[in-house]
Design a protein around this motif. Structure first.
Motif, short mmCIF file in Angstrom:
data_model
loop_
_atom_site.label_atom_id
_atom_site.label_comp_id
_atom_site.label_asym_id
_atom_site.label_seq_id
_atom_site.Cartn_x
_atom_site.Cartn_y
_atom_site.Cartn_z
N GLN A 6 0.86 -1.10 0.16
CA GLN A 6 0.17 0.11 -0.09
C GLN A 6 0.88 1.17 -0.19
O GLN A 6 1.96 1.38 0.89
N CYS A 23 -3.12 0.34 -3.57
CA CYS A 23 -2.93 -1.01 -3.30
C CYS A 23 -2.58 -1.77 -4.51
O CYS A 23 -3.12 -1.95 -5.56
N TRP A 35 -11.46 -3.60 1.17
CA TRP A 35 -10.83 -2.28 1.82
C TRP A 35 -11.49 -2.28 3.32
O TRP A 35 -12.84 -2.34 3.56
N CYS A 90 -6.12 -2.70 2.93
CA CYS A 90 -6.38 -3.41 1.66
C CYS A 90 -6.11 -4.73 1.93
O CYS A 90 -5.08 -5.07 2.45
N THR A 108 -2.40 2.30 4.90
CA THR A 108 -2.01 3.89 4.77
C THR A 108 -2.78 4.50 5.92
O THR A 108 -4.06 4.42 6.16
#
Lengths: 114, 113
Positions: A6, A23, A35, A90, A108
């Motif tokens: 990611q 991703c 997600w 992800c 993230t």
């Protein structure tokens, strides 16, 4: 072995900005892609699930796309709000006829500033 | 509809001890998976249970074991705890069928000293 990456690892944006989280995965033989959102020290909240036969899914201000052939997915967040601050993960699902096992990226970490 | 629940919330153990973590699946779900999440990393798959049998395992040693009960609740057992076992342990349930969407519990934070 499936690997999920990611980018970026962390992101800080002002409130109201539209943003894209990326991703990538190494093996395109996936069953689905999910997600998730994770608040500090908490469990995972599912945001969107895309089956391998689908190209995108939308929920409110969120839109996720999937390009299996290139091994990529993006999560688009429109009009970001401070409440969107969290880590976004992800995960790709592999179905080996025994179940669906998820391989996660590192996440993230998003900060939306008022 | 009841979501996925886990107990306890936090746990502190000493190296070498054994620990049991518990998970109650979401109503109607027949598959449970366990994941380990070290600080600052994404979760890693430990194993999955379906119809009370293990049907998939990640790269974890045999001292990580589990059970699934007829009511689809589950346990994760870890023997001979090591310092590196300190992590957030997440349980996820799903219905083995068309979508396999996984729903996660709040996790158990295990600290090994």
């Amino acid at each position: 072995k499936q690997e999920v990456t990611q980018i970026p690892a962390a992101l800080s944006v002002p409130e109201g900005e539209n943003l894209v989280l990326n991703c990538s995965f190494t093996d395109s033989a996936i069953y689905n892609l999910q997600w998730f959102r994770q608040d500090p020290g908490k469990g995972l909240t599912s945001l969107l699930l895309i089956q391998s036969s689908q190209r995108e899914q939308t929920s409110g201000r969120l839109n996720a796309s999937l390009d299996k052939s290139s091994g990529r997915s993006t999560l688009y967040i429109a009009a970001s709000q401070p409440g969107d601050s969290a880590t976004y993960l992800c995960a790709v699902g592999l179905d080996n006829n025994a179940g669906n096992m998820l391989t996660f990226g590192g996440g993230t970490r998003l900060m939306v500033k008022p | 509809e009841t979501g996925v629940t886990q107990s306890p919330t936090h746990l502190i153990k000493t190296r070498g001890q054994q620990v049991t973590l518990r998970c109650s699946s979401q109503s109607g779900h027949n598959t449970v998976s366990w994941y380990q999440q070290a600080l600052g990393q994404g979760p890693q798959f430990i194993f999955q249970y379906y119809r009370e049998e293990e049907n998939g395992r990640g790269n974890f040693p045999p001292r990580f074991s589990g059970l699934q009960f007829p009511n689809y609740s589950s346990e994760l057992n870890v023997n001979a705890l090591e310092l590196d076992d300190s992590a957030l342990y997440l349980c996820a349930s799903s219905f083995r069928g068309k979508t396999y969407e996984q729903y996660f519990g709040p996790g158990t934070r295990l600290t090994v000293t």
